[in-house]
Motif scaffolding. Structure first.
Motif, PDB file in Angstrom:
ATOM      1  N   ARG A 248       0.838  -1.204   0.000  1.00 28.93           N
ATOM      2  CA  ARG A 248       0.000   0.000   0.000  1.00 28.93           C
ATOM      3  C   ARG A 248       0.872   1.253   0.000  1.00 28.93           C
ATOM      4  O   ARG A 248       1.985   1.247   0.519  1.00 28.93           O
ATOM      5  CB  ARG A 248      -0.910   0.029   1.237  1.00 28.93           C
ATOM      6  CG  ARG A 248      -1.992  -1.027   1.227  1.00 28.93           C
ATOM      7  CD  ARG A 248      -3.002  -0.766   2.328  1.00 28.93           C
ATOM      8  NE  ARG A 248      -4.128  -1.683   2.263  1.00 28.93           N
ATOM      9  CZ  ARG A 248      -5.329  -1.425   2.804  1.00 28.93           C
ATOM     10  NH1 ARG A 248      -5.529  -0.286   3.445  1.00 28.93           N
ATOM     11  NH2 ARG A 248      -6.302  -2.309   2.698  1.00 28.93           N
ATOM     12  N   PHE A 249       0.311   2.303  -0.578  1.00 31.66           N
ATOM     13  CA  PHE A 249       0.925   3.622  -0.475  1.00 31.66           C
ATOM     14  C   PHE A 249      -0.197   4.656  -0.377  1.00 31.66           C
ATOM     15  O   PHE A 249      -1.304   4.432  -0.866  1.00 31.66           O
ATOM     16  CB  PHE A 249       1.855   3.909  -1.662  1.00 31.66           C
ATOM     17  CG  PHE A 249       1.148   4.056  -2.981  1.00 31.66           C
ATOM     18  CD1 PHE A 249       0.830   5.317  -3.493  1.00 31.66           C
ATOM     19  CD2 PHE A 249       0.799   2.931  -3.729  1.00 31.66           C
ATOM     20  CE1 PHE A 249       0.187   5.449  -4.706  1.00 31.66           C
ATOM     21  CE2 PHE A 249       0.156   3.059  -4.947  1.00 31.66           C
ATOM     22  CZ  PHE A 249      -0.157   4.322  -5.438  1.00 31.66           C
ATOM     23  N   TRP A 250       0.109   5.760   0.279  1.00 30.97           N
ATOM     24  CA  TRP A 250      -0.896   6.836   0.455  1.00 30.97           C
ATOM     25  C   TRP A 250      -0.803   7.767  -0.750  1.00 30.97           C
ATOM     26  O   TRP A 250       0.253   8.319  -1.053  1.00 30.97           O
ATOM     27  CB  TRP A 250      -0.629   7.602   1.744  1.00 30.97           C
ATOM     28  CG  TRP A 250      -1.710   8.608   2.050  1.00 30.97           C
ATOM     29  CD1 TRP A 250      -1.713   9.924   1.766  1.00 30.97           C
ATOM     30  CD2 TRP A 250      -2.951   8.334   2.700  1.00 30.97           C
ATOM     31  NE1 TRP A 250      -2.876  10.508   2.198  1.00 30.97           N
ATOM     32  CE2 TRP A 250      -3.669   9.558   2.785  1.00 30.97           C
ATOM     33  CE3 TRP A 250      -3.535   7.183   3.229  1.00 30.97           C
ATOM     34  CZ2 TRP A 250      -4.916   9.660   3.366  1.00 30.97           C
ATOM     35  CZ3 TRP A 250      -4.793   7.283   3.812  1.00 30.97           C
ATOM     36  CH2 TRP A 250      -5.477   8.504   3.880  1.00 30.97           C
ATOM     37  N   ALA A 251      -1.915   7.907  -1.459  1.00 28.51           N
ATOM     38  CA  ALA A 251      -1.910   8.612  -2.739  1.00 28.51           C
ATOM     39  C   ALA A 251      -2.809   9.837  -2.706  1.00 28.51           C
ATOM     40  O   ALA A 251      -3.879   9.831  -2.092  1.00 28.51           O
ATOM     41  CB  ALA A 251      -2.366   7.675  -3.851  1.00 28.51           C
ATOM     42  N   LEU A 275       2.205  10.083  -1.487  1.00 27.44           N
ATOM     43  CA  LEU A 275       2.360  10.920  -0.299  1.00 27.44           C
ATOM     44  C   LEU A 275       2.556  10.069   0.947  1.00 27.44           C
ATOM     45  O   LEU A 275       2.222  10.493   2.055  1.00 27.44           O
ATOM     46  CB  LEU A 275       1.132  11.828  -0.131  1.00 27.44           C
ATOM     47  CG  LEU A 275       0.828  12.780  -1.296  1.00 27.44           C
ATOM     48  CD1 LEU A 275      -0.395  13.625  -0.961  1.00 27.44           C
ATOM     49  CD2 LEU A 275       2.013  13.674  -1.590  1.00 27.44           C
ATOM     50  N   THR A 276       3.081   8.849   0.750  1.00 22.62           N
ATOM     51  CA  THR A 276       3.233   7.940   1.888  1.00 22.62           C
ATOM     52  C   THR A 276       4.122   8.542   2.967  1.00 22.62           C
ATOM     53  O   THR A 276       3.795   8.484   4.169  1.00 22.62           O
ATOM     54  CB  THR A 276       3.817   6.611   1.409  1.00 22.62           C
ATOM     55  OG1 THR A 276       2.992   6.092   0.359  1.00 22.62           O
ATOM     56  CG2 THR A 276       3.870   5.599   2.557  1.00 22.62           C
ATOM     57  N   ALA A 281       4.601  10.943   8.108  1.00 26.96           N
ATOM     58  CA  ALA A 281       4.987  12.107   8.914  1.00 26.96           C
ATOM     59  C   ALA A 281       3.784  12.672   9.653  1.00 26.96           C
ATOM     60  O   ALA A 281       3.885  13.100  10.815  1.00 26.96           O
ATOM     61  CB  ALA A 281       5.615  13.171   8.014  1.00 26.96           C
ATOM     62  N   GLU A 282       2.603  12.666   8.977  1.00 23.33           N
ATOM     63  CA  GLU A 282       1.388  13.153   9.640  1.00 23.33           C
ATOM     64  C   GLU A 282       1.030  12.275  10.824  1.00 23.33           C
ATOM     65  O   GLU A 282       0.611  12.763  11.877  1.00 23.33           O
ATOM     66  CB  GLU A 282       0.236  13.198   8.636  1.00 23.33           C
ATOM     67  CG  GLU A 282       0.366  14.301   7.591  1.00 23.33           C
ATOM     68  CD  GLU A 282      -0.774  14.238   6.582  1.00 23.33           C
ATOM     69  OE1 GLU A 282      -1.529  13.241   6.597  1.00 23.33           O
ATOM     70  OE2 GLU A 282      -0.887  15.195   5.791  1.00 23.33           O
ATOM     71  N   ILE A 283       1.159  10.937  10.623  1.00 24.71           N
ATOM     72  CA  ILE A 283       0.843  10.035  11.730  1.00 24.71           C
ATOM     73  C   ILE A 283       1.786  10.291  12.898  1.00 24.71           C
ATOM     74  O   ILE A 283       1.366  10.355  14.068  1.00 24.71           O
ATOM     75  CB  ILE A 283       0.931   8.577  11.245  1.00 24.71           C
ATOM     76  CG1 ILE A 283      -0.171   8.291  10.218  1.00 24.71           C
ATOM     77  CG2 ILE A 283       0.832   7.615  12.426  1.00 24.71           C
ATOM     78  CD1 ILE A 283      -0.072   6.927   9.567  1.00 24.71           C
ATOM     79  N   GLU A 284       3.076  10.434  12.565  1.00 27.30           N
ATOM     80  CA  GLU A 284       4.026  10.738  13.626  1.00 27.30           C
ATOM     81  C   GLU A 284       3.712  12.080  14.274  1.00 27.30           C
ATOM     82  O   GLU A 284       3.819  12.255  15.488  1.00 27.30           O
ATOM     83  CB  GLU A 284       5.453  10.747  13.054  1.00 27.30           C
ATOM     84  CG  GLU A 284       5.950   9.381  12.624  1.00 27.30           C
ATOM     85  CD  GLU A 284       6.009   8.402  13.789  1.00 27.30           C
ATOM     86  OE1 GLU A 284       6.334   8.842  14.919  1.00 27.30           O
ATOM     87  OE2 GLU A 284       5.717   7.203  13.580  1.00 27.30           O
ATOM     88  N   LEU A 285       3.308  12.992  13.411  1.00 33.77           N
ATOM     89  CA  LEU A 285       2.958  14.314  13.931  1.00 33.77           C
ATOM     90  C   LEU A 285       1.743  14.243  14.842  1.00 33.77           C
ATOM     91  O   LEU A 285       1.678  14.911  15.876  1.00 33.77           O
ATOM     92  CB  LEU A 285       2.700  15.279  12.765  1.00 33.77           C
ATOM     93  CG  LEU A 285       2.369  16.728  13.134  1.00 33.77           C
ATOM     94  CD1 LEU A 285       3.539  17.361  13.901  1.00 33.77           C
ATOM     95  CD2 LEU A 285       2.051  17.541  11.886  1.00 33.77           C
ATOM     96  N   GLN A 286       0.773  13.395  14.440  1.00 29.74           N
ATOM     97  CA  GLN A 286      -0.406  13.237  15.284  1.00 29.74           C
ATOM     98  C   GLN A 286      -0.034  12.636  16.638  1.00 29.74           C
ATOM     99  O   GLN A 286      -0.561  13.044  17.670  1.00 29.74           O
ATOM    100  CB  GLN A 286      -1.433  12.357  14.575  1.00 29.74           C
ATOM    101  CG  GLN A 286      -2.098  13.030  13.377  1.00 29.74           C
ATOM    102  CD  GLN A 286      -2.964  12.076  12.592  1.00 29.74           C
ATOM    103  OE1 GLN A 286      -3.014  10.885  12.898  1.00 29.74           O
ATOM    104  NE2 GLN A 286      -3.622  12.589  11.565  1.00 29.74           N
ATOM    105  N   ARG A 287       0.866  11.657  16.599  1.00 28.87           N
ATOM    106  CA  ARG A 287       1.312  11.079  17.869  1.00 28.87           C
ATOM    107  C   ARG A 287       2.023  12.130  18.713  1.00 28.87           C
ATOM    108  O   ARG A 287       1.788  12.251  19.917  1.00 28.87           O
ATOM    109  CB  ARG A 287       2.243   9.909  17.597  1.00 28.87           C
ATOM    110  CG  ARG A 287       1.558   8.706  16.965  1.00 28.87           C
ATOM    111  CD  ARG A 287       2.581   7.655  16.575  1.00 28.87           C
ATOM    112  NE  ARG A 287       1.933   6.506  15.941  1.00 28.87           N
ATOM    113  CZ  ARG A 287       2.598   5.555  15.292  1.00 28.87           C
ATOM    114  NH1 ARG A 287       3.929   5.617  15.217  1.00 28.87           N
ATOM    115  NH2 ARG A 287       1.942   4.544  14.741  1.00 28.87           N
TER     116      ARG A 287
END
Length: 707
Positions: A248-251, A275-276, A281-287
């Motif tokens: 999977r990749f975030w597109a 945009l994976t 980075a967003e997930i890490e940022l959310q954490r």
């Protein structure tokens, strides 16, 4: 016999008719061909000409001359191959065109051709074989169009498309490809191969939904994307997509609907970005944000007090700024009014000085008369009357000034009680009679037949009517007429004071109840007054729940002032209750007068003695308790500002006595503000009277003392 020549060669009728028809058809054909030749010869947009079976030019129209540059006399009889470039001639392409046209019945082609000057043009050529009735080849019709401009545009478009294709195909960071209207992959660039993992031969022709996870396919998301792109022209989305290896990749996906000039859907362009890394980075940022939020909450609790203080400070600054702006606006308006205010102040001070000096002059003269020996009793009575009238005038003047101060501070208190209209009118006439008599006016009074009771302050209501009468007396020419009329009805009392005096100018009428407003004054008509009487009238009437209005037809036409007040009780005169004077008979009382002003104390004692009371006067606060024990007074008239011990302290000591004989403790003072009255009440005084004291009020107070 031999046959005659005519008879021998005459054709049969059938042959003659056939020959006639043939000739007629040939004539019609020639006419048609001539007409066709004329029409074709004039055509300028097409080169239209005939070739013989060998390819030589037979005819030449205007369009052929314009397009190819040859005149007819230059080209007729020449082989048409001269219009072709050398490479085409070397390949025998002109002869091949005629051969194909003869075989198929028509031949169409596009290619480069030559003009007379050697320049090239892109031509569309149609060659049609011409045959007779026996299908024998007679020649060829050739039609040529100049499509050079279209060719250039096509070449430019192809070059642009090729450049775009090369550009798109060379993009590696974006998957850029085309879909047909059903969603099948049509094109595939290098970026698509790198991003999704498929070669072009593996994916072209496949439906694009294979890039989506199964959960997205189950809810119809790929088809929804195409529907939305077709509906609004464009669709953008972000989500998980699949590579060829199943990873999977975030597109980020942008789908654009493509339409032809007629508006028909031709397909879709699809641009996909990986945009994976950004998503991770967003997930890490959310954490990190969650952790930061936790720490922020802790820090927020620590800073709550500081923030509250800061907000309070900001709000205070805002309020200060608003206040500063408000004060600035007010300052501009105060500044604008300074000149007028200063002028009013000077006028007021001048009037005040004038009004204070006027009564002092007759008082001094009357005192000088009383000092003289041998003056008759009549003259002495006149002098005493002058002093009494002028003192009353000064008292009213000082009272009005004090009332103005209280009104401006909103501190006037009313002593509400049931008040008879006759009592109000009687006191008002006492106030106004000296001014009426001094100007020799005729005063007419008309009261209702019924007995009217109001709820209010007797002194203040009398002040209202008295001020209106005094105002009428001042502003009416000597020996004028003043009318006081009272009418009761519909729960209201209407009081009118009407005069035939100098009237009110129209421009002054709206401001007649304002502070310090007077009509024009002159040395010949110095009516006097401070311009505050009508202001007091208006405020006092409104405090009693009533209204007051002024009317005048103009200068010299007199004035009318109308007061309306609510009626508390209305009855026939036979049903009215006895007045306070009738209900409470005056009795002899023991009275103690305490005032450090000897003249004030002794004159008050003399007046009380003449009323029949047992009176003693002292002038020091330290002597009061001994005097009370000796005289045991029922009434004490006590000044506040005393030497030795002030009136407040003395009052508290009197109230503290276990066997105190005092039934009425009255404060006599020059201090009349609300704060002074509050302090006197707290000290134990029953009544607070301001100097000079109204004798009638004092007399009624003493008469009201219970046994």
């Amino acid at each position: 016999m031999s046959e005659s020549p005519d008879r021998t060669h005459r054709p049969s009728p059938e042959v003659a008719r056939s020959e006639f028809a043939r000739r007629r058809a040939e004539s019609s054909q020639r006419q048609a061909e001539e007409h066709f030749d004329r029409v074709i010869a004039g055509v300028r947009d097409y080169a239209i000409f005939l070739l013989d079976v060998d390819g030589r030019v037979i005819t030449w129209n205007a369009g052929a001359e314009r397009i190819k540059g040859y005149r007819a006399d230059e080209i007729v009889g020449q082989h048409f191959s001269r219009f072709y470039p050398p490479d085409a001639q070397a390949a025998h392409w002109p002869e091949r065109e005629l051969e194909l046209a003869a075989q198929t019945g028509s031949f169409e082609n596009e290619g480069w051709r030559l003009r007379k000057d050697g320049s090239r043009f892109w031509a569309n050529v149609v060659v049609t074989p011409l045959r007779d009735e026996a299908e024998n080849l007679r020649g060829f019709l050739k039609i040529t169009r100049d499509l050079t401009e279209r060719r250039r545009a096509d070449e430019a478009l192809r070059e642009s498309e090729e450049c775009f294709r090369l550009m798109v195909d060379g993009v590696r960071d974006y998957a850029i490809f085309m879909l047909d209207p059903e969603g099948r992959v049509v094109t595939w660039n290098t970026g698509a191969k790198r991003l999704k993992g498929y070669r072009a031969d593996e994916i072209v022709g496949q439906h694009f939904s294979r890039f989506y996870p199964q959960e997205a396919i189950d809810r119809g998301w790929p088809q929804y994307e195409l529907q939305e792109a077709r509906r609004v022209g464009r669709f953008e989305d972000e989500g998980w997509r699949l590579r060829s290896d199943g990873s999977r990749f975030w597109a980020n996906v942008v789908i654009t609907a493509l339409h032809d000039p007629q508006g028909e859907l031709r397909g879709y362009s699809k641009v996909t970005r990986d945009l994976t890394e950004r998503r991770q980075a967003e997930i890490e940022l959310q954490r990190a944000a969650a952790d930061l939020e936790r720490r922020v909450e802790e820090r927020t609790r620590e800073l709550a007090a500081a923030n509250a203080a800061l907000r309070a400070e900001v709000e205070q600054r805002r309020r200060l700024q608003d206040e500063r702006e408000r004060l600035t606006r007010q300052l501009r308006e105060r500044v604008a009014a300074l000149d007028a205010s200063d002028r009013h102040k000077n006028e007021f001070l001048a009037m005040l000085g004038h009004e204070l000096r006027n009564p002092l002059a007759p008082i001094r003269n009357a005192l000088e008369i009383l000092k003289l020996h041998g003056v008759g009793e009549t003259t002495r009575d006149q002098a005493r009357g002058t002093i009494e009238r002028q003192v009353q005038h000064l008292v009213r003047l000082v009272d009005d000034l004090l009332d103005v101060s209280r009104i401006m501070q909103g501190k006037i208190d009313l002593r509400r009680e049931r008040v008879e209209l006759e009592a109000v009118i009687g006191r008002a006439l006492e106030i106004a009679q000296p001014a009426v008599d001094a100007n020799r006016h005729e005063l007419l009074v008309s009261l209702p037949a019924a007995h009217v009771e109001l709820e209010g302050d007797l002194i203040r209501l009398a002040q209202v009517v008295g001020n209106l009468l005094v105002n009428a007396a001042k502003y009416t020419t000597r020996a004028g007429q003043i009318e006081l009329r009272a009418e009761a009805g519909n729960g209201e009392l209407t009081l009118q004071v009407r005069d035939n005096g100098i009237g009110i100018a129209p421009e002054l009428l709206p401001r007649v109840f304002d502070f310090f407003v007077q009509g024009s004054r002159s040395l010949e008509r110095a009516q006097g007054g401070l311009g505050i009487g009508l202001t007091l009238v208006k405020r006092l009437v409104e405090m009693h729940g009533g209204t007051v209005a002024a009317a005048s037809d103009g200068p010299g036409r007199g004035s009318t002032f109308t007061v309306t007040l609510p009626i508390h009780h209305l009855a026939s005169r036979e049903d009215r209750s006895p007045s306070r004077d009738e209900a409470i008979p005056e009795r002899r009382r023991r009275v103690l007068v305490v005032d450090d002003n000897v003249d004030a104390a002794e004159s008050a004692a003399a007046m009380l003695t003449l009323w029949g009371h047992d009176v003693r006067a002292i002038h020091d606060g330290t002597m009061v308790l001994d005097a009370v024990r000796d005289q045991r007074p029922e009434v004490v008239l006590l000044d506040i500002g005393l030497p030795g011990r002030n009136g407040y302290d003395v009052a508290r000591e009197l109230r503290a006595l276990a066997d105190s004989p005092v039934r009425l403790l009255v404060a006599m003072t020059g201090y009349g503000q609300d704060e002074d009255r509050r302090r006197s009440a707290e000290a134990g005084f029953d009544v607070h009277l301001t100097k000079p004291i109204d004798p009638q009020q004092l007399r009624e107070l003493i008469a009201s003392v219970a046994d």
